[in-house]
Write an enzyme that holds these catalytic residues in place. Structure first.
Site, PDB file in Angstrom:
ATOM      1  N   CYS A 120       6.533  10.479   1.224  1.00  0.00           N
ATOM      2  CA  CYS A 120       6.739  10.043  -0.158  1.00  0.00           C
ATOM      3  C   CYS A 120       5.658  10.565  -1.095  1.00  0.00           C
ATOM      4  O   CYS A 120       5.951  11.030  -2.216  1.00  0.00           O
ATOM      5  CB  CYS A 120       6.803   8.519  -0.217  1.00  0.00           C
ATOM      6  N   HIS A 165       3.656   4.905  -6.232  1.00  0.00           N
ATOM      7  CA  HIS A 165       2.382   5.530  -5.872  1.00  0.00           C
ATOM      8  C   HIS A 165       1.832   6.315  -7.061  1.00  0.00           C
ATOM      9  O   HIS A 165       2.590   6.851  -7.871  1.00  0.00           O
ATOM     10  CB  HIS A 165       2.575   6.514  -4.707  1.00  0.00           C
TER      11      HIS A 165
END
Length: 338
Positions: A130, A243
């Protein structure tokens, strides 16, 4: 009449699997039949897709008969165990785990970066880590214009990177600490509530974690830059989702802040959020639920005497661009030639 496809989601009841289901519906992917596959204990659960109930089935080696595309997000062990059965059935496996990412016979794809690699598949296509996916979407357009030479990354990774159990642990620990109780560490490496720690995945012999080395090796593969100099430190922080990354970039050619801003404005999959005077910059709060990666805090690297260095900050939804969205986008590329 437009062609439609028989789709399966493996790991359908997990955090990423649920996002895959939503993304297929939101992007109007042409699904004729949908199978939701999970462990025996999750079988029987019901989810809605396009206004209809779909019952979760137990995953078996026979699950892939009458499936064209199988989206996997159930962990590397499950991917390795069921890959052959999936491919032998004639389905294309789009795998969100790390099981096949560095296999030279498996394309590793970020849809905005190397979509053409999809068509080299031999039955399996890998979805990157990711954090790697979010980084590549932001950096690739700058690389294409100026030639990336070196990158230093520091990441600020949400609990969502550890799955639903890690997100639940953050909530429970936060509640406990606020109530004056001791935080119980069960899922993550350390207490995450009111804390952060530079430890994601296990440590390797060179002192880096597997997560950090994934970013190094996967970025080189995706961007076709085997010699790129990349180093990173990955940090878990106490937020639920999305994130962020601080990136120091060195290019072969000089690049100004204004040039970089213009490149990002016109690149796919990213949005420019870069007006610090108005308190506009990438934040995970804003990136949550967004398909695009947010890019801002673009500065000339003041440690250099030339203009070949930039510092940027990015935020992206780990469950979407970092996982479910990119998997569905790979499927969209796959069917684009039909």
């Amino acid at each position: 009449m437009a062609k439609s496809y028989r789709v399966a989601i493996v790991g359908a009841t997990g955090a990423v699997g649920i996002e895959m289901l939503k993304t297929l519906e939101n992007r109007k992917f042409p699904v004729s039949t949908l199978k939701l596959l999970a462990s025996a204990k999750s079988a029987g659960k019901t989810f809605q897709f396009n206004g209809k109930d779909v019952v979760v089935e137990e995953l078996t080696k026979d699950s892939f008969k009458d499936v064209d595309i199988a989206l996997f997000s159930a962990g590397g062990d499950i991917s390795r165990e069921y890959a052959q059965a999936c491919v032998d059935s004639g389905a294309v496996m789009i795998d969100n785990s790390s099981a096949f990412r560095m296999d030279p016979n498996v394309p590793l794809v970020v849809s905005e970066v190397n979509p053409e690699d999809v068509f080299t598949h031999k039955g399996i296509i890998a979805n990157p880590n990711c954090t790697t996916a979010i980084m590549c979407v932001a950096v690739y357009p700058l690389h294409k214009a100026k030639g990336l030479k070196r990158m230093i990354a520091s990441t600020y990774q949400a609990a969502s990177g550890g799955g639903q159990k890690a997100m639940n642990e953050l909530i429970e620990q936060t509640r406990d600490v606020l109530d004056g109780k001791e935080a119980q560490v069960k899922v993550m490496a350390q207490q995450i509530a009111f804390n952060l720690f530079p430890h994601i995945d296990s440590f390797t012999e060179n002192g880096y974690t597997k997560e950090e080395m994934k970013m190094v090796n996967e970025t080189r593969k995706i961007m076709h830059l085997p010699e790129a100099q990349i180093s990173c430190t990955c940090v878990r922080i106490p937020i639920l989702r999305a994130h962020s990354e601080s990136l120091n970039l060195e290019f072969e050619n000089e690049i100004t802040v204004e040039e970089a801003q213009e490149i990002i404005k016109n690149a796919p999959g990213v949005q420019l959020r870069d007006n610090p005077a108005e308190k506009i910059y990438p934040m995970p709060k804003d990136a949550t639920g967004m398909y695009d990666v947010l890019v801002g805090r673009i500065r000339q690297d003041v440690s250099r005497t030339d203009k070949r260095g930039l510092d940027i900050f990015v935020s992206g939804d780990q469950l979407l661009k970092g996982a479910a969205l990119n998997a569905v986008q790979i499927a969209e590329v796959l069917i684009s030639r039909d």
